[in-house]
Write a protein that holds these residues in place. Sequence first.
Motif, PDB file in Angstrom:
ATOM      1  N   GLU A  14     -89.673 -13.896 -12.421  1.00 20.30           N
ATOM      2  CA  GLU A  14     -89.667 -12.956 -13.536  1.00 20.30           C
ATOM      3  C   GLU A  14     -88.834 -11.725 -13.236  1.00 20.30           C
ATOM      4  O   GLU A  14     -88.166 -11.197 -14.098  1.00 20.30           O
ATOM      5  CB  GLU A  14     -91.095 -12.517 -13.862  1.00 20.30           C
ATOM      6  CG  GLU A  14     -91.872 -13.547 -14.608  1.00 20.30           C
ATOM      7  CD  GLU A  14     -93.208 -12.997 -15.068  1.00 20.30           C
ATOM      8  OE1 GLU A  14     -93.284 -11.821 -15.458  1.00 20.30           O
ATOM      9  OE2 GLU A  14     -94.178 -13.767 -15.023  1.00 20.30           O
ATOM     10  N   LYS A  15     -88.911 -11.244 -12.013  1.00 20.67           N
ATOM     11  CA  LYS A  15     -88.136 -10.050 -11.658  1.00 20.67           C
ATOM     12  C   LYS A  15     -87.858 -10.014 -10.168  1.00 20.67           C
ATOM     13  O   LYS A  15     -88.558 -10.633  -9.374  1.00 20.67           O
ATOM     14  CB  LYS A  15     -88.805  -8.759 -12.110  1.00 20.67           C
ATOM     15  CG  LYS A  15     -90.123  -8.441 -11.456  1.00 20.67           C
ATOM     16  CD  LYS A  15     -90.648  -7.064 -11.836  1.00 20.67           C
ATOM     17  CE  LYS A  15     -91.372  -7.103 -13.146  1.00 20.67           C
ATOM     18  NZ  LYS A  15     -92.144  -5.896 -13.417  1.00 20.67           N
ATOM     19  N   VAL A  16     -86.829  -9.258  -9.825  1.00 23.10           N
ATOM     20  CA  VAL A  16     -86.463  -9.018  -8.434  1.00 23.10           C
ATOM     21  C   VAL A  16     -86.507  -7.512  -8.231  1.00 23.10           C
ATOM     22  O   VAL A  16     -85.984  -6.755  -9.055  1.00 23.10           O
ATOM     23  CB  VAL A  16     -85.033  -9.536  -8.134  1.00 23.10           C
ATOM     24  CG1 VAL A  16     -84.596  -9.155  -6.739  1.00 23.10           C
ATOM     25  CG2 VAL A  16     -84.958 -11.038  -8.334  1.00 23.10           C
ATOM     26  N   VAL A  17     -87.146  -7.081  -7.173  1.00 24.35           N
ATOM     27  CA  VAL A  17     -87.272  -5.656  -6.884  1.00 24.35           C
ATOM     28  C   VAL A  17     -86.523  -5.353  -5.594  1.00 24.35           C
ATOM     29  O   VAL A  17     -86.747  -5.997  -4.571  1.00 24.35           O
ATOM     30  CB  VAL A  17     -88.754  -5.250  -6.736  1.00 24.35           C
ATOM     31  CG1 VAL A  17     -88.877  -3.781  -6.361  1.00 24.35           C
ATOM     32  CG2 VAL A  17     -89.516  -5.562  -8.006  1.00 24.35           C
ATOM     33  N   PHE A  18     -85.616  -4.402  -5.657  1.00 28.55           N
ATOM     34  CA  PHE A  18     -84.920  -3.926  -4.470  1.00 28.55           C
ATOM     35  C   PHE A  18     -85.620  -2.649  -4.017  1.00 28.55           C
ATOM     36  O   PHE A  18     -85.638  -1.665  -4.753  1.00 28.55           O
ATOM     37  CB  PHE A  18     -83.445  -3.611  -4.782  1.00 28.55           C
ATOM     38  CG  PHE A  18     -82.618  -4.833  -5.052  1.00 28.55           C
ATOM     39  CD1 PHE A  18     -81.965  -5.475  -4.009  1.00 28.55           C
ATOM     40  CD2 PHE A  18     -82.479  -5.333  -6.332  1.00 28.55           C
ATOM     41  CE1 PHE A  18     -81.200  -6.604  -4.248  1.00 28.55           C
ATOM     42  CE2 PHE A  18     -81.715  -6.456  -6.576  1.00 28.55           C
ATOM     43  CZ  PHE A  18     -81.067  -7.095  -5.531  1.00 28.55           C
ATOM     44  N   ALA A  19     -86.218  -2.681  -2.863  1.00 26.55           N
ATOM     45  CA  ALA A  19     -86.891  -1.507  -2.315  1.00 26.55           C
ATOM     46  C   ALA A  19     -85.911  -0.800  -1.388  1.00 26.55           C
ATOM     47  O   ALA A  19     -85.566  -1.306  -0.325  1.00 26.55           O
ATOM     48  CB  ALA A  19     -88.140  -1.914  -1.553  1.00 26.55           C
TER      49      ALA A  19
END
Length: 78
Positions: A14-19
Motif C-alpha cells: 500500500e505504501k513505502v515509507v522512507f525514514a
Amino acid sequence: TVRRFLEIHGESLEKVVFAVSELEEATYQKLLPLYFPRSLEEEIQSLPYLPADIGNAEGEPVVPERQIRITEKPGIPD
C-alpha cells in the motif's frame, strides 16, 4: 532498489515509507522525482541524470567479487 522492487512486487504494497534524518531530507526531496517521476514529462527530464547501471532485476547492486560462487566440490582444488 526500491523502484525496481516495486516494479515487480508493487501490487502487494500500500505504501513505502522512507525514514530519513533532517540532514538527509533535502537530498531525498531532490532525488525522489528522478526515480519516482510524477508525470511523463518529469520522467523524460530525469533520464539523463539516472545511472546507466541500476543493478540486477531486483534493483540490487551487483558486485562481482561479493557474489557467492558454489562449486561442485567446495574446498577441493580443480
